[in-house]
Design a protein around this motif. Structure first.
Motif, mmCIF file in Angstrom:
data_model
loop_
_atom_site.group_PDB
_atom_site.id
_atom_site.type_symbol
_atom_site.label_atom_id
_atom_site.label_comp_id
_atom_site.label_asym_id
_atom_site.label_seq_id
_atom_site.Cartn_x
_atom_site.Cartn_y
_atom_site.Cartn_z
ATOM 1 N N UNK A 330 -27.819 18.565 35.731
ATOM 2 C CA UNK A 330 -26.720 19.237 35.037
ATOM 3 C C UNK A 330 -25.430 18.949 35.791
ATOM 4 N N UNK A 331 -24.767 17.839 35.459
ATOM 5 C CA UNK A 331 -23.521 17.483 36.147
ATOM 6 C C UNK A 331 -22.361 18.359 35.694
ATOM 7 N N UNK A 332 -21.236 18.173 36.375
ATOM 8 C CA UNK A 332 -20.045 18.960 36.048
ATOM 9 C C UNK A 332 -19.390 18.522 34.748
ATOM 10 N N UNK A 333 -19.680 17.290 34.329
ATOM 11 C CA UNK A 333 -19.081 16.794 33.093
ATOM 12 C C UNK A 333 -19.959 15.680 32.526
ATOM 13 N N UNK A 334 -19.872 15.482 31.204
ATOM 14 C CA UNK A 334 -20.665 14.449 30.536
ATOM 15 C C UNK A 334 -20.354 13.059 31.079
ATOM 16 N N UNK A 344 -31.806 9.484 31.793
ATOM 17 C CA UNK A 344 -31.979 10.847 31.285
ATOM 18 C C UNK A 344 -31.880 10.865 29.769
ATOM 19 N N UNK A 345 -32.457 11.909 29.169
ATOM 20 C CA UNK A 345 -32.308 12.059 27.731
ATOM 21 C C UNK A 345 -30.888 12.520 27.396
ATOM 22 N N UNK A 346 -30.583 12.569 26.119
ATOM 23 C CA UNK A 346 -29.227 12.931 25.701
ATOM 24 C C UNK A 346 -28.868 14.351 26.117
ATOM 25 N N UNK A 347 -29.835 15.229 26.065
ATOM 26 C CA UNK A 347 -29.626 16.582 26.554
ATOM 27 C C UNK A 347 -28.803 17.453 25.621
ATOM 28 N N UNK A 348 -28.347 18.576 26.178
ATOM 29 C CA UNK A 348 -27.586 19.556 25.404
ATOM 30 C C UNK A 348 -26.391 20.016 26.226
ATOM 31 N N UNK A 349 -25.254 20.162 25.564
ATOM 32 C CA UNK A 349 -24.054 20.639 26.249
ATOM 33 C C UNK A 349 -24.135 22.153 26.382
ATOM 34 N N UNK A 350 -24.021 22.643 27.612
ATOM 35 C CA UNK A 350 -24.224 24.060 27.904
ATOM 36 C C UNK A 350 -22.912 24.837 27.911
ATOM 37 N N UNK A 461 -17.102 19.359 30.498
ATOM 38 C CA UNK A 461 -18.238 19.891 29.734
ATOM 39 C C UNK A 461 -19.512 19.630 30.521
ATOM 40 N N UNK A 462 -20.316 20.683 30.719
ATOM 41 C CA UNK A 462 -21.516 20.589 31.539
ATOM 42 C C UNK A 462 -22.757 20.419 30.653
ATOM 43 N N UNK A 463 -23.412 19.246 30.704
ATOM 44 C CA UNK A 463 -24.628 19.029 29.915
ATOM 45 C C UNK A 463 -25.884 19.196 30.765
ATOM 46 N N UNK A 496 -16.527 28.674 29.791
ATOM 47 C CA UNK A 496 -16.575 28.867 28.353
ATOM 48 C C UNK A 496 -17.938 28.413 27.863
ATOM 49 N N UNK A 497 -18.381 28.929 26.718
ATOM 50 C CA UNK A 497 -19.711 28.590 26.212
ATOM 51 C C UNK A 497 -19.610 27.433 25.221
ATOM 52 N N UNK A 498 -20.475 26.458 25.371
ATOM 53 C CA UNK A 498 -20.402 25.233 24.589
ATOM 54 C C UNK A 498 -21.523 25.129 23.568
ATOM 55 N N UNK A 499 -22.626 25.808 23.826
ATOM 56 C CA UNK A 499 -23.853 25.591 23.060
ATOM 57 C C UNK A 499 -24.117 26.729 22.098
ATOM 58 N N UNK A 500 -24.906 26.472 21.021
ATOM 59 C CA UNK A 500 -25.365 27.593 20.184
ATOM 60 C C UNK A 500 -26.121 28.589 21.054
#
Length: 504
Positions: A330-334, A344-350, A461-463, A496-500
């Motif tokens: 989970x890096x600090x930005x995409x 890594x897989x595409x993942x989800x933005x958190x 954005x943290x993914x 801030x929240x990025x994900x559903x």
């Protein structure tokens, strides 16, 4: 020749012996604190054969007691809702676990296998059944659609083909509805009916039966899964057994032996060791989440926080096949995830965090914008772009206003490996202005002034992504789910929240 101290020798031997005993403890069947007390499982009747074998295997390895209550998936769900007790729910179709989640009855869900609906007939197919029309001329057994998963699947498939009303009336008039799939199969074996609707995996458990596929069932698919009940008083022990049931080298082969289609799984380990790389900005929010998750799952998580440039360099140095390569990142930005996207897989933005200008309280140098970074006498601290995300994004921000090279040459007094290390340069008065994440400035808000930057570049954005080569994909997925359920902790930490929101 040096003298040997007998007391010291005894001490070393004693410590070594204790270490050996500690390593053996999890496998020693006397460790109730490790394995928990009696585990109660509500299990779909069609899974009886593989589950009895899995339970016997587990209990032969570990000193624990497992009690299983069998029934139709919907019947079991109703019992769980009324009783509000027990540890695990194994359903013959994922839809029942989804419903249980909606009712707040289930937390973690682990996939186990898949199966499909078929027609079961006696060996040799004496009535020559080959179609739905043939079934309408025979005595047929089916599972009650309001009690068992196979019944619900039968209703879904035949409703889609337009045959349900006729089939339902036929079964009520000349056949029989049963509460579980096993009872349907038994009726066919005993000759009480000519055919029955069952799961293919259940039919293969009876040598007296033969499977017939009909067109209306061509799209049948049921995902078998096991969920941890929210009522469990021993969730770690429950999760441990669920992991065993889902393990690629424990429960999965047993399911496959009995005709179920495997969905893969994590390898079995009583206490798995999991490595998680995370950008430094995430530490405040992630640390309590990871600690809670590790304790509940009964796993060891080695979380490595650092500047993302440093972490990416380590990733490239290790290589994806290395034993120390992280299972999740989970890096600090995409930006930094994209740099290693083949690993890594595409993942989800958190989440996301804003980048701002941070100066001392009351802004003594009267800095209001990025342009002021090049004012004479202004000492600037920025992130090191080869080491951290804040460095890369700061460079992009300064380049966007045409000042990067000039500020770097005339005003930058230091470069740091993370945003959190930039804040002390202001509080210690070694710099007049920095570019940092707003969330990092939050802890020193009484000593700092935060100046927003009006630019789409002023956001990270943290993914969360799972390694393509990890052996623990299911475990990593559950960690991701736990993070997605932790929105309040991120917002409290200034993100801030990025994900559903999974909690909604």
């Amino acid at each position: 020749m040096p003298r040997v101290n007998p007391l010291a020798t005894m001490l070393v031997v004693g410590v070594a012996s204790l270490a050996v005993l500690y390593q053996l403890l999890p496998a020693n069947r006397s460790s109730a604190d490790v394995m928990g007390g009696e585990i109660v499982v509500y299990c779909a009747a069609g899974m009886r054969v593989p589950m009895e074998e899995i339970v016997e295997s587990y209990q032969s390895e570990y000193d624990t007691s497992i009690t299983i209550q069998y029934g139709g998936s919907n019947t079991l769900l109703s019992q769980i809702e009324v009783a509000r007790q027990g540890d695990l729910f194994l359903a013959a179709d994922l839809s029942y676990l989804d419903l249980a989640r909606e009712k707040k009855l289930v937390n973690e869900v682990l996939p186990l296998a898949t199966m499909r609906a078929v027609v079961a007939v006696p060996k040799g197919n004496p009535k020559q059944v080959s179609s739905i029309d043939d079934l309408m001329k025979l005595k047929v057994a089916a599972a009650n659609p309001d009690q068992a998963a196979i019944g619900g699947e039968t209703r879904r498939l035949l409703s889609a083909s337009g045959h349900w009303q006729q089939f339902d009336e036929h079964v009520r008039e000349s056949g029989v509805y049963k509460p579980t799939v096993g009872e349907v199969a038994n009726d066919v074996v005993l000759g009480s009916v000519d055919a029955g609707i069952v799961w293919n995996a259940v039919a293969t458990q009876y040598p007296e039966l033969e499977i017939v596929d009909i067109d209306q069932f061509a799209n049948s698919s049921a995902d078998i899964a096991i969920g941890v009940l929210s009522t469990s008083k021993q969730p770690t022990a429950a999760l441990r057994f669920a992991r065993y049931v889902a393990a690629s080298d424990r429960g999965q082969p047993i399911f496959a032996e009995h005709g179920f289609e495997s969905v893969g799984g994590d390898p079995w380990k009583l206490r798995p060791q999991f490595t998680f790389y995370a950008g430094a900005v995430n530490r405040k929010a992630l640390e309590p989440i990871v600690a809670k998750f590790a304790q509940r799952e009964g796993v060891e998580i080695n979380t490595v926080f650092n500047g993302c440039g440093i972490l990416n360099a380590q990733l490239e140095s290790l290589g994806a096949q290395h034993d120390l390569f992280p299972d999740a990142y989970m890096p600090c930005d995409v930006y930094y995830r994209d740099a290693v996207d083949e690993l890594f897989d595409e993942g989800v933005e958190i989440s996301h965090t804003r980048i701002a200008i941070v100066v001392a309280k009351d802004n003594p140098m009267n800095i209001t914008s990025l342009a002021d970074f090049h004012k004479e006498g202004v000492r600037v601290a920025i992130g090191q772009p080869q080491q951290c995300t804040i460095g890369v994004l700061s460079r992009k921000l300064l380049e966007s206003v045409g000042l990067h090279q000039r500020v770097l040459a005339d005003n930058v007094v230091t470069q740091m490996s993370s945003s959190s290390l930039l804040i002390p340069t202001i509080t210690t008065k070694s710099a007049d202005a920095v570019l940092a994440y707003e969330c990092d400035a939050q802890a020193e808000s009484d000593r700092l002034t935060v100046i927003p930057i009006d630019s789409p570049l002023a956001q990270a954005v943290q993914p969360f992504s799972i390694s393509r080569t990890t052996r623990y994909k299911q475990l990593a997925g559950r960690l991701c789910d736990e993070i997605l359920l932790s929105r309040p902790l991120f917002e409290e930490a200034g993100f801030g929240w990025q994900s559903p929101d999974l909690a909604e």
